[in-house]
Design a protein around this motif. Structure first.
Motif, PDB file in Angstrom:
ATOM      1  N   ILE A 277      -4.114  -6.028  38.222  1.00 45.67           N
ATOM      2  CA  ILE A 277      -3.489  -4.712  38.052  1.00 45.67           C
ATOM      3  C   ILE A 277      -2.201  -4.835  37.246  1.00 45.67           C
ATOM      4  O   ILE A 277      -1.926  -4.020  36.345  1.00 45.67           O
ATOM      5  N   PHE A 278      -1.409  -5.865  37.556  1.00 48.60           N
ATOM      6  CA  PHE A 278      -0.123  -6.014  36.882  1.00 48.60           C
ATOM      7  C   PHE A 278      -0.319  -6.232  35.381  1.00 48.60           C
ATOM      8  O   PHE A 278       0.333  -5.576  34.555  1.00 48.60           O
ATOM      9  N   SER A 279      -1.210  -7.151  35.015  1.00 47.83           N
ATOM     10  CA  SER A 279      -1.431  -7.421  33.589  1.00 47.83           C
ATOM     11  C   SER A 279      -2.063  -6.225  32.889  1.00 47.83           C
ATOM     12  O   SER A 279      -1.768  -5.951  31.718  1.00 47.83           O
ATOM     13  N   ALA A 280      -2.925  -5.484  33.594  1.00 49.71           N
ATOM     14  CA  ALA A 280      -3.523  -4.283  32.999  1.00 49.71           C
ATOM     15  C   ALA A 280      -2.458  -3.223  32.725  1.00 49.71           C
ATOM     16  O   ALA A 280      -2.476  -2.565  31.677  1.00 49.71           O
ATOM     17  N   LEU A 281      -1.528  -3.056  33.660  1.00 49.76           N
ATOM     18  CA  LEU A 281      -0.448  -2.091  33.458  1.00 49.76           C
ATOM     19  C   LEU A 281       0.448  -2.495  32.296  1.00 49.76           C
ATOM     20  O   LEU A 281       0.844  -1.654  31.476  1.00 49.76           O
ATOM     21  N   VAL A 282       0.765  -3.787  32.205  1.00 52.27           N
ATOM     22  CA  VAL A 282       1.607  -4.256  31.110  1.00 52.27           C
ATOM     23  C   VAL A 282       0.895  -4.100  29.769  1.00 52.27           C
ATOM     24  O   VAL A 282       1.498  -3.677  28.769  1.00 52.27           O
ATOM     25  N   GLY A 283      -0.399  -4.410  29.726  1.00 53.35           N
ATOM     26  CA  GLY A 283      -1.153  -4.212  28.485  1.00 53.35           C
ATOM     27  C   GLY A 283      -1.202  -2.751  28.079  1.00 53.35           C
ATOM     28  O   GLY A 283      -0.987  -2.411  26.905  1.00 53.35           O
ATOM     29  N   ALA A 284      -1.462  -1.869  29.065  1.00 51.96           N
ATOM     30  CA  ALA A 284      -1.487  -0.431  28.770  1.00 51.96           C
ATOM     31  C   ALA A 284      -0.114   0.057  28.333  1.00 51.96           C
ATOM     32  O   ALA A 284       0.001   0.937  27.465  1.00 51.96           O
ATOM     33  N   GLY A 285       0.944  -0.505  28.914  1.00 54.33           N
ATOM     34  CA  GLY A 285       2.294  -0.111  28.520  1.00 54.33           C
ATOM     35  C   GLY A 285       2.616  -0.499  27.093  1.00 54.33           C
ATOM     36  O   GLY A 285       3.259   0.267  26.360  1.00 54.33           O
ATOM     37  N   HIS A 286       2.189  -1.693  26.661  1.00 49.52           N
ATOM     38  CA  HIS A 286       2.370  -2.084  25.260  1.00 49.52           C
ATOM     39  C   HIS A 286       1.654  -1.108  24.329  1.00 49.52           C
ATOM     40  O   HIS A 286       2.196  -0.701  23.294  1.00 49.52           O
ATOM     41  N   GLN A 287       0.437  -0.738  24.707  1.00 49.20           N
ATOM     42  CA  GLN A 287      -0.328   0.185  23.865  1.00 49.20           C
ATOM     43  C   GLN A 287       0.333   1.554  23.815  1.00 49.20           C
ATOM     44  O   GLN A 287       0.453   2.160  22.739  1.00 49.20           O
ATOM     45  N   LEU A 288       0.768   2.072  24.960  1.00 51.63           N
ATOM     46  CA  LEU A 288       1.407   3.390  24.987  1.00 51.63           C
ATOM     47  C   LEU A 288       2.691   3.404  24.160  1.00 51.63           C
ATOM     48  O   LEU A 288       2.955   4.372  23.441  1.00 51.63           O
ATOM     49  N   THR A 289       3.477   2.340  24.269  1.00 56.30           N
ATOM     50  CA  THR A 289       4.710   2.269  23.482  1.00 56.30           C
ATOM     51  C   THR A 289       4.403   2.300  21.994  1.00 56.30           C
ATOM     52  O   THR A 289       5.071   2.991  21.211  1.00 56.30           O
ATOM     53  N   THR A 290       3.371   1.564  21.594  1.00 58.92           N
ATOM     54  CA  THR A 290       2.958   1.549  20.189  1.00 58.92           C
ATOM     55  C   THR A 290       2.486   2.920  19.744  1.00 58.92           C
ATOM     56  O   THR A 290       2.838   3.405  18.662  1.00 58.92           O
ATOM     57  N   VAL A 291       1.684   3.581  20.589  1.00 55.67           N
ATOM     58  CA  VAL A 291       1.149   4.902  20.250  1.00 55.67           C
ATOM     59  C   VAL A 291       2.266   5.922  20.111  1.00 55.67           C
ATOM     60  O   VAL A 291       2.315   6.691  19.143  1.00 55.67           O
TER      61      VAL A 291
END
Length: 578
Positions: free
Chosen positions: A279-293
């Motif tokens: 869950i933690f790594s999935a949230l961090v990955g999604a956060g990187h993507q959202l920041t980029t978007v």
């Protein structure tokens, strides 16, 4: 319906999101289409219905030369229906009766309800929105506007201005036949095509002085925080380094008798994997993507003025989100590998579908209420199929590619300190140093830095204002990220100094707690700044505000964790550990 489903799919995969609905260039006497969109109560902007759900009648013209509907139109509840009125470029039309309605009791009641609840409608000509009211109340009587007067401005071969005047007020009474008329007047205009949307903007509301004052205050907060972080941490760390250096010069007996404490004591556990690594790594990955978007879409909005084209901002966001799925896979997959994770396929699937499931789940629940209300916000089945195809055939493969790339290029642990086999017991500490308290306090300053801009963003989405000051939004976005990193570093240092090594989740949640304050502010905004009412509008508001707050929390949490991770690696790589 099946043809529309196919159209939705082809729209996303074969048509660029930057294409316009038309070329916007007309020859003399060429067809100009008047689209009827939606109708609904003024105070509930999202509670919209198809224009012809009210007993309006359609003109006699049945065929048009083109029709275009996009994925973003369907998601936003845009229901374009041809008005049946014949309008040709530069061809004036005198007062013309285009249809009649016999007011039965049901139709009479529908119009009375619409007038009583301040219904108004939206139309489009050449992608320019037009608004008008259904009717008005006067001396407890209900009146319906039956004449539409269009004044259309043109510059060369392009339409640059449209104005609607509602005339001819007819008293609503049962069993009366009502005639609807329209007229069109074409006028030459000096407005440039690229400036034709300026009339819809409200510079008095988006006062630049307020924005600059807000940004100046937030910028001063940034300077204060950065200075505070630098002064406190560097001064404290310098003392710690000096003390630890002295410790290296004394023998083991004296070191054992010494009073060692602080962040150095947890060097053997600070790089221990976070709990629930998937869950933690999935949230961090999604956060990187959202920041980029978010960053990419804001830049596109500044450069391309996306607010001038219907649905272009949402279309761009969907396109950028799908295209950047590899970013999610790369950072999430590499972090999971560094934490020693083994079931990387499961992690990749969670990372790929975390946000889409969150969005689709919220939309699915609200969709039931929209269907019950017969609102245009109900998402068609074809649109659901299109979104599912995007997730399966675009987002999933790109996330898989990014995850494989991340595991191979950045998945090897390279921590500066060795992790102990047995976790060190966490000593008792004062109540305000406990992780839950740190998490609660961590979001206050970041929220304060975006508080004023949140009001403008909320008003533009939930009221009739078009947000166009994306330059200010970019500055506020950068300030938010900076404040979040500074605050999270301070919180983490206090936690480590209390010999508590559970910094990964604490840093993430402390930064993400900004979203909790945003959601609390949304309650204040709903009850004190709007006049929204009804089950549908309330569910729509709080459902999508929860979704917005969750996305903001994931983004801020990721930024806070990444900044803190760099800080932690820095301080532990500098100190020599025996």
């Amino acid at each position: 319906m099946r043809s529309k489903q196919i159209l939705f799919l082809l729209t996303f995969f074969l048509v660029s999101v930057f294409c316009d609905e038309h070329s916007h260039i007309y020859e003399d006497n060429e067809e100009v289409v008047l689209w009827m969109n939606t109708v609904g109560p003024y105070h509930n902007r999202q509670e919209t219905y198809g224009y012809f759900t009210l007993p309006f009648c359609i003109g006699s013209k049945e065929t048009i030369s083109h029709y275009h509907e996009t994925l973003s139109d369907a998601l936003q509840g845009v229901e374009l229906e041809f008005s049946g009125m014949e309008i040709d470029f530069k061809a004036d039309v005198g007062t013309t009766n285009y249809c009649q309605v016999q007011l039965t009791q049901a139709k009479y009641s529908a119009f009375v309800y619409a007038v009583k609840n301040h219904y108004w409608y939206q139309m489009y000509i050449d992608d320019l929105p037009i608004w008008g009211t259904v009717g008005e109340m006067e001396d407890n009587e209900y009146y319906l506007w039956t004449h539409k007067k269009f004044d259309i401005g043109y510059n060369g071969k392009q339409i640059v201005d449209v104005n609607l005047t509602s005339e001819t007020k007819i008293k609503l009474t049962p069993d009366v036949k009502i005639s609807f008329t329209y007229e069109v007047n074409w006028k030459k205009s000096d407005i440039k095509f690229e400036d034709r949307f300026d009339k819809y903007l409200d510079p008095n509301f988006f006062q630049h002085r307020i924005h600059w004052f807000s940004i100046f205050n937030s910028f001063m907060m940034v300077i204060f925080l950065v200075g505070l972080v630098s002064m406190i941490l560097m001064r404290t760390l310098r003392k710690d380094y000096a003390r630890y250096s002295r410790d290296e010069e004394i023998d083991d007996m004296e070191r054992d008798l010494g009073d060692e404490y602080g962040w150095k004591q947890v060097h053997g556990d600070v790089f221990r994997s976070a709990s629930h690594p998937i869950i933690f790594s999935a949230l961090v990955g999604a956060g990187h993507q959202l920041t980029t978007v978010v960053f990419t879409v804001i830049v596109f909005a500044i450069l391309g003025e996306l607010y001038t084209e219907r649905g272009s901002l949402l279309s761009t966001a969907i396109f950028v989100y799908a295209a950047t799925s590899s970013v999610n896979g790369y950072f999430g997959g590499s972090l999971y590998a560094r934490m020693g994770g083994k079931v990387w396929i499961k992690q990749m699937l969670v990372s790929a579908f975390l946000l889409p499931v969150l969005v689709c789940g919220t939309a699915f629940c609200i969709n039931f209420i929209a269907i019950y209300y017969h609102a245009s916000r109900a998402i068609p089945f074809g649109t659901m199929v299109a979104v599912t195809c995007i997730c399966l055939f675009v987002i999933l493969p790109l996330t898989l590619f990014g995850s494989v790339l991340g595991r191979n290029l950045a998945g090897t642990p390279d921590y500066p300190c060795r992790v102990n086999a047995v976790p060190r017991p966490i000593p008792e500490k004062k109540w305000f140093m406990e992780p839950p308290i740190i998490v609660m306090l961590g979001g206050i300053l970041p929220f304060a830095s975006i508080f004023i801009e949140m009001y403008f963003i909320f008003t533009s989405f939930w009221a009739y204002k078009i947000y166009y000051v994306y330059g200010f939004m970019l500055l506020v976005f950068i300030i938010l990220l900076t404040v979040t990193v500074c605050v999270t570093i301070v919180c983490t240092y206090f936690l480590l100094n209390a010999e508590d090594y559970r910094w990964q989740w604490t840093s993430f949640l402390a930064a993400a707690s900004t979203s909790g304050y945003v959601y609390l502010y949304s309650f204040y905004y709903f009850f004190f700044k709007t006049k929204m009412y009804g089950l549908f509008q309330t569910a729509f508001y709080f459902g999508y505000m929860a979704l917005f707050s969750a996305a903001l929390g994931i983004m801020c949490g990721t930024v806070g964790y990444v900044g803190t991770s760099i800080f932690v690696r820095k301080i532990y790589s500098t100190v020599k550990i025996d």
